[in-house]
Design a protein around this motif. Sequence first.
Motif, PDB file in Angstrom:
ATOM      1  N   TYR A  75      34.128  50.901  40.928  1.00  0.00           N
ATOM      2  CA  TYR A  75      32.856  50.779  40.202  1.00  0.00           C
ATOM      3  C   TYR A  75      32.088  49.499  40.506  1.00  0.00           C
ATOM      4  O   TYR A  75      31.092  49.216  39.845  1.00  0.00           O
ATOM      5  N   ARG A  76      32.494  48.718  41.510  1.00  0.00           N
ATOM      6  CA  ARG A  76      31.661  47.569  41.870  1.00  0.00           C
ATOM      7  C   ARG A  76      30.351  48.017  42.498  1.00  0.00           C
ATOM      8  O   ARG A  76      29.429  47.219  42.646  1.00  0.00           O
ATOM      9  N   ALA A 108      34.591  47.225  32.237  1.00  0.00           N
ATOM     10  CA  ALA A 108      33.564  47.868  33.060  1.00  0.00           C
ATOM     11  C   ALA A 108      34.152  48.479  34.327  1.00  0.00           C
ATOM     12  O   ALA A 108      33.538  49.369  34.927  1.00  0.00           O
ATOM     13  N   PHE A 109      35.324  48.000  34.736  1.00  0.00           N
ATOM     14  CA  PHE A 109      35.892  48.441  36.012  1.00  0.00           C
ATOM     15  C   PHE A 109      37.309  48.969  35.828  1.00  0.00           C
ATOM     16  O   PHE A 109      37.957  48.711  34.815  1.00  0.00           O
ATOM     17  N   PHE A 110      37.772  49.696  36.842  1.00  0.00           N
ATOM     18  CA  PHE A 110      39.175  50.116  36.905  1.00  0.00           C
ATOM     19  C   PHE A 110      39.716  49.625  38.238  1.00  0.00           C
ATOM     20  O   PHE A 110      39.423  50.200  39.282  1.00  0.00           O
ATOM     21  N   TRP A 142      25.002  50.241  36.902  1.00  0.00           N
ATOM     22  CA  TRP A 142      25.051  50.128  35.452  1.00  0.00           C
ATOM     23  C   TRP A 142      26.267  49.301  35.005  1.00  0.00           C
ATOM     24  O   TRP A 142      26.160  48.456  34.130  1.00  0.00           O
ATOM     25  N   LEU A 143      27.420  49.541  35.641  1.00  0.00           N
ATOM     26  CA  LEU A 143      28.608  48.790  35.255  1.00  0.00           C
ATOM     27  C   LEU A 143      28.556  47.353  35.765  1.00  0.00           C
ATOM     28  O   LEU A 143      29.004  46.432  35.077  1.00  0.00           O
ATOM     29  N   ARG A 144      28.007  47.172  36.953  1.00  0.00           N
ATOM     30  CA  ARG A 144      27.859  45.801  37.447  1.00  0.00           C
ATOM     31  C   ARG A 144      26.883  45.012  36.572  1.00  0.00           C
ATOM     32  O   ARG A 144      27.025  43.794  36.404  1.00  0.00           O
ATOM     33  N   GLU A 145      25.905  45.689  36.014  1.00  0.00           N
ATOM     34  CA  GLU A 145      24.966  45.005  35.134  1.00  0.00           C
ATOM     35  C   GLU A 145      25.676  44.535  33.865  1.00  0.00           C
ATOM     36  O   GLU A 145      25.358  43.478  33.315  1.00  0.00           O
ATOM     37  N   ASP A 188      18.405  43.171  41.982  1.00  0.00           N
ATOM     38  CA  ASP A 188      19.231  43.344  43.187  1.00  0.00           C
ATOM     39  C   ASP A 188      20.072  44.606  43.113  1.00  0.00           C
ATOM     40  O   ASP A 188      20.293  45.288  44.121  1.00  0.00           O
ATOM     41  N   LEU A 189      20.545  44.945  41.919  1.00  0.00           N
ATOM     42  CA  LEU A 189      21.441  46.093  41.755  1.00  0.00           C
ATOM     43  C   LEU A 189      20.753  47.428  41.989  1.00  0.00           C
ATOM     44  O   LEU A 189      21.423  48.455  42.122  1.00  0.00           O
ATOM     45  N   LYS A 190      19.439  47.440  42.058  1.00  0.00           N
ATOM     46  CA  LYS A 190      18.711  48.697  42.259  1.00  0.00           C
ATOM     47  C   LYS A 190      19.052  49.340  43.603  1.00  0.00           C
ATOM     48  O   LYS A 190      18.804  50.530  43.798  1.00  0.00           O
ATOM     49  N   ILE A 191      19.610  48.558  44.531  1.00  0.00           N
ATOM     50  CA  ILE A 191      19.992  49.157  45.815  1.00  0.00           C
ATOM     51  C   ILE A 191      21.071  50.215  45.641  1.00  0.00           C
ATOM     52  O   ILE A 191      21.254  51.076  46.512  1.00  0.00           O
ATOM     53  N   PHE A 192      21.803  50.169  44.512  1.00  0.00           N
ATOM     54  CA  PHE A 192      22.868  51.136  44.264  1.00  0.00           C
ATOM     55  C   PHE A 192      22.402  52.359  43.477  1.00  0.00           C
ATOM     56  O   PHE A 192      23.198  53.270  43.227  1.00  0.00           O
TER      57      PHE A 192
END
Length: 533
Positions: free
Chosen positions: A379-380, A373-375, A384-387, A503-507
């Motif tokens: 992408y933190r 999900a990350f490089f 979508w990737l944190r999910e 919580d991730l909706k802030i992004f």
Amino acid sequence: SGISQAFTIMMALAGNFDTKGGQNIGREPATGYDSFMFDVVPNQQGRMGQRRKETAMNIKQLSVCQNTGYQDILVADDATGELKQTKQNSGGQVIYGQQGGFGAATTKAMAKGDPFQIYGYWQQTSEPILSIEGGHEIVEGFKNLDFFVNVDLYMTPSGELADIILPAAHPNEVDRVEWAHSGHGYPTSHTYLIRQPFHEPLGECRDDMDICFEFAKYMDVDMYWKDKYEFFDYMVKGPETLPPQLSCANFEEFRERVSVTGVEMATVKNAPKYETGFMRKTSDFRPGFNTMYRGNKMGSVYRFPGAKKPDGTVIPPHPQSDNGKMELWSEDLLLYGNGALPMYIEPPITKLSRPDLLEEYPYTLITGGRSHAFFHTEYRNSPWLREVHMFPTMDINPATAAEHGIEQDDWVYIETYVDRIKQRANLTEAIKPGMIHVEHDWWFPEREATDDLHGAFDSNCNVLFENNGPYDPAVGTDNFGGLCKVYKADDGAPKNICMNSEDLKIFLPLSADQLAADDQQDGVTQVTKGGAK
């Protein structure tokens, strides 16, 4: 570096180097000719900017690696495998075959003035606080700087400490010539294609390459080309010997073609690449391979026979330069402090090299595995990737976990003699008992800058290690494994981090109406969850 050396030797012995069905020569573009494309100052131009030349001539004094070369290491005896302590002598200047710097050495120069104090620092889309061991010392070093410029797409822990932030354009907002990464086979490695912008860069963002060319002009550095488009024209046109179908008159013609796919060297010259002379970086186009002049520590300026050193000494031919054979016995690596043949060097913190730590830190710690999900640090801040991969994850064998009452998804402390971090446990038979694996480069952009620099030290494995070497003399690699202990974190997850999809909706990206309502037409402030600790 010994492992890579051994792989290459085995390819050569088996006749699988640069052969059909064997090892592809990496980064060979559509033209079939690679060296002129990737030399910053092409050999065929026969010139080098005066400032660059002066830097190369005096690199030993300018390098931050001066004090990193004389190291006590444990080396396996070739006959018995027994570890014996020896002093490795690399001279301390050569990294990747060139004098320069690497993370730990640069940190010590900034933080400790060793071998000299660094006062200015230019950083471009990089995050050393997370990616290099000794993150606390890196912060100390950044605070010692008189001037710190950071070029990036996003605000990062390092960016928070910079004096000036230069916002970089997104790759989809710029023109670029794209080459395949090394290691891909035909036709991928023989294709180059265009990247064109979806739209103009937003706000004050600029293309990285434009920033570099402008900065070079300001610093009176001769880049040879006046701008990136002149450089692109040079790349896509290629040498005079190219067949017309593989050459573009300029970048604008390339824009119409979109991509160019060439042919294998065996087709271009009816021979493997090493028989064509295009493996020769001296540009003499003789068959075979060539080697740096032994004893040369002055950089690429003096690499070639016939060049003069500042004292007037003429570089003589090297025997290997004449026979053109591929070296199994590497005089380059011998010069840098490794063995001429592959050698096993015991890492500095293992059960064998540090038995004094075993009573308190009984488990072998490894790092570097990663989520797709990350490089690295990127992408933190993608919801979508944190999910997909919400939390930093520690892999532990169920048997080892049971010894400590650790269950699936428990938050766990991983502690070394240097520091401790917190990650969430994943119980898996894929890792052997007595071994712990932790993910790298974790931070939490949802936390405040004043909240541990966006959580740069809570879960990042690189703070678990010192940056005191020994360093691999050929590539500068420092320690990224060791010994540890683990125990359940009774205080749970790190504070002020996103714990669920809500919580991730802030992004999530803001709409134009949301931007206007939030009075952010000229930019978006960094979103955070919770305040400082």
